[in-house]
Design a protein around this motif. Sequence first.
Motif, short mmCIF file in Angstrom:
data_model
loop_
_atom_site.label_atom_id
_atom_site.label_comp_id
_atom_site.label_asym_id
_atom_site.label_seq_id
_atom_site.Cartn_x
_atom_site.Cartn_y
_atom_site.Cartn_z
N TRP A 140 0.84 -1.19 0.00
CA TRP A 140 0.00 0.00 0.00
C TRP A 140 0.88 1.24 0.00
CZ3 TRP A 140 -4.08 -2.45 -1.18
CH2 TRP A 140 -4.41 -3.65 -0.57
N THR A 141 0.72 2.08 -0.98
CA THR A 141 1.57 3.25 -1.13
C THR A 141 0.79 4.56 -1.03
OG1 THR A 141 1.37 2.93 -3.51
CG2 THR A 141 3.39 2.16 -2.46
N TRP A 142 -0.53 4.51 -1.05
CA TRP A 142 -1.36 5.71 -1.02
C TRP A 142 -2.52 5.54 -0.04
CZ3 TRP A 142 0.52 9.70 -3.84
CH2 TRP A 142 1.39 9.39 -4.89
N THR A 143 -2.97 6.65 0.52
CA THR A 143 -4.20 6.69 1.29
C THR A 143 -5.10 7.75 0.67
OG1 THR A 143 -3.05 6.06 3.34
CG2 THR A 143 -5.23 7.08 3.56
N CYS A 144 -6.30 7.35 0.26
CA CYS A 144 -7.20 8.25 -0.46
C CYS A 144 -8.43 8.57 0.37
CB CYS A 144 -7.66 7.63 -1.77
SG CYS A 144 -6.34 7.37 -2.96
N CYS A 145 -8.86 9.80 0.32
CA CYS A 145 -10.11 10.16 0.97
C CYS A 145 -11.28 9.64 0.13
CB CYS A 145 -10.20 11.67 1.19
SG CYS A 145 -10.77 12.63 -0.24
N ASP A 175 -11.33 19.46 1.33
CA ASP A 175 -11.93 19.35 2.67
C ASP A 175 -11.18 18.34 3.55
OD1 ASP A 175 -13.91 21.18 2.03
OD2 ASP A 175 -15.31 19.64 1.34
N CYS A 176 -10.53 17.36 2.93
CA CYS A 176 -9.91 16.28 3.71
C CYS A 176 -8.40 16.39 3.86
CB CYS A 176 -10.24 14.92 3.07
SG CYS A 176 -11.99 14.46 3.14
N ILE A 177 -7.73 17.17 3.02
CA ILE A 177 -6.28 17.15 3.00
C ILE A 177 -5.67 17.67 4.30
CG2 ILE A 177 -6.03 19.42 1.91
CD1 ILE A 177 -3.84 16.27 1.35
N GLU A 178 -6.40 18.51 5.04
CA GLU A 178 -5.89 18.99 6.31
C GLU A 178 -5.99 17.93 7.40
OE1 GLU A 178 -4.25 21.76 9.05
OE2 GLU A 178 -4.34 21.76 6.87
N ALA A 179 -7.09 17.17 7.39
CA ALA A 179 -7.35 16.23 8.47
C ALA A 179 -6.71 14.86 8.26
CB ALA A 179 -8.86 16.06 8.66
N VAL A 180 -6.77 14.34 7.04
CA VAL A 180 -6.39 12.95 6.81
C VAL A 180 -4.93 12.66 7.11
CG1 VAL A 180 -6.16 11.17 5.03
CG2 VAL A 180 -8.28 12.48 5.20
N PRO A 181 -3.95 13.46 6.66
CA PRO A 181 -2.54 13.10 6.92
C PRO A 181 -2.17 13.05 8.39
CG PRO A 181 -2.70 14.71 5.13
CD PRO A 181 -4.05 14.63 5.76
N THR A 182 -2.86 13.80 9.24
CA THR A 182 -2.53 13.83 10.66
C THR A 182 -3.42 12.92 11.49
OG1 THR A 182 -3.97 15.76 10.98
CG2 THR A 182 -1.65 16.19 10.49
N GLN A 188 -8.82 7.57 10.27
CA GLN A 188 -8.88 7.45 8.82
C GLN A 188 -9.92 6.42 8.40
OE1 GLN A 188 -4.93 6.65 7.34
NE2 GLN A 188 -4.11 8.60 8.07
N THR A 189 -10.04 5.34 9.17
CA THR A 189 -11.05 4.33 8.89
C THR A 189 -12.45 4.91 9.07
OG1 THR A 189 -9.55 2.58 9.61
CG2 THR A 189 -11.89 2.03 9.48
N LEU A 190 -12.65 5.67 10.14
CA LEU A 190 -13.95 6.30 10.37
C LEU A 190 -14.30 7.29 9.26
CD1 LEU A 190 -13.93 7.03 14.23
CD2 LEU A 190 -15.07 5.17 13.01
N LEU A 191 -13.27 7.94 8.72
CA LEU A 191 -13.48 8.90 7.63
C LEU A 191 -13.66 8.20 6.28
CD1 LEU A 191 -10.80 11.58 8.61
CD2 LEU A 191 -13.30 11.81 8.79
#
Length: 225
Positions: A140-145, A175-182, A188-191
Amino acid sequence: MMAGFVRPICKGQLRSETNPSGRKSSGARNDTALRLLPSRRSGLDDGRKSWSVCSHLCHPDSLLDYYMGSGSIMVLLGKCFCHDCYEMVLSRRDLKEFMDSCQHMTDWKFQGDFIDPLFQINRKVFRTKRNPTGEDTTQWTWTCCPHVSKEGQLESLYTGCKPVFFYEGFVACNDCIEAVPTASLYLQTLLECEAMTDDQLQDRVIDQLYPINREIMEAVRHYKI
């Protein structure tokens, strides 16, 4: 109106494992030098230039330096911006300087000269950095919203003049780029974020983006021959 970057872009936040002093050096001069792999360009349009990539991102070495330094890349209506170029467009309220200085690319060239190197940089730098041994322990190399990865969401996002961001192995909307990386893995699963391989991101996001972008560029006749 184009939305702004949601976080300041701070170059030099990451230190190369082969350069512990943190001194910036070109990717071609250290162990992060790219060895470009065969492209996924088969079947892509190589006629009309429907992508405009800023001068800081259109060459593999400069793309490497920028992305390694925690640079966020914005893709919006056929245009790829680094932070500085987007700020320049906002300050001038005009695209002319950007369009004069950027590299105009067909789908075929965009895949080979931007997407393929980005995949390799992301796989080499961020997956390895998260693994102390330096070994590849996950595919796995990416995490996508979910606004990017879920079927039908990408078209609605992109045609609605909303940007897609690539940042340290994350692909997300504004909308997600601020929250997801941190966020924690649990959050992340809940999102409803989704981990993806390079091939999955290519098939489910990048390949879907080409016809969507072409349709928009054809509608506004904002492409070059």
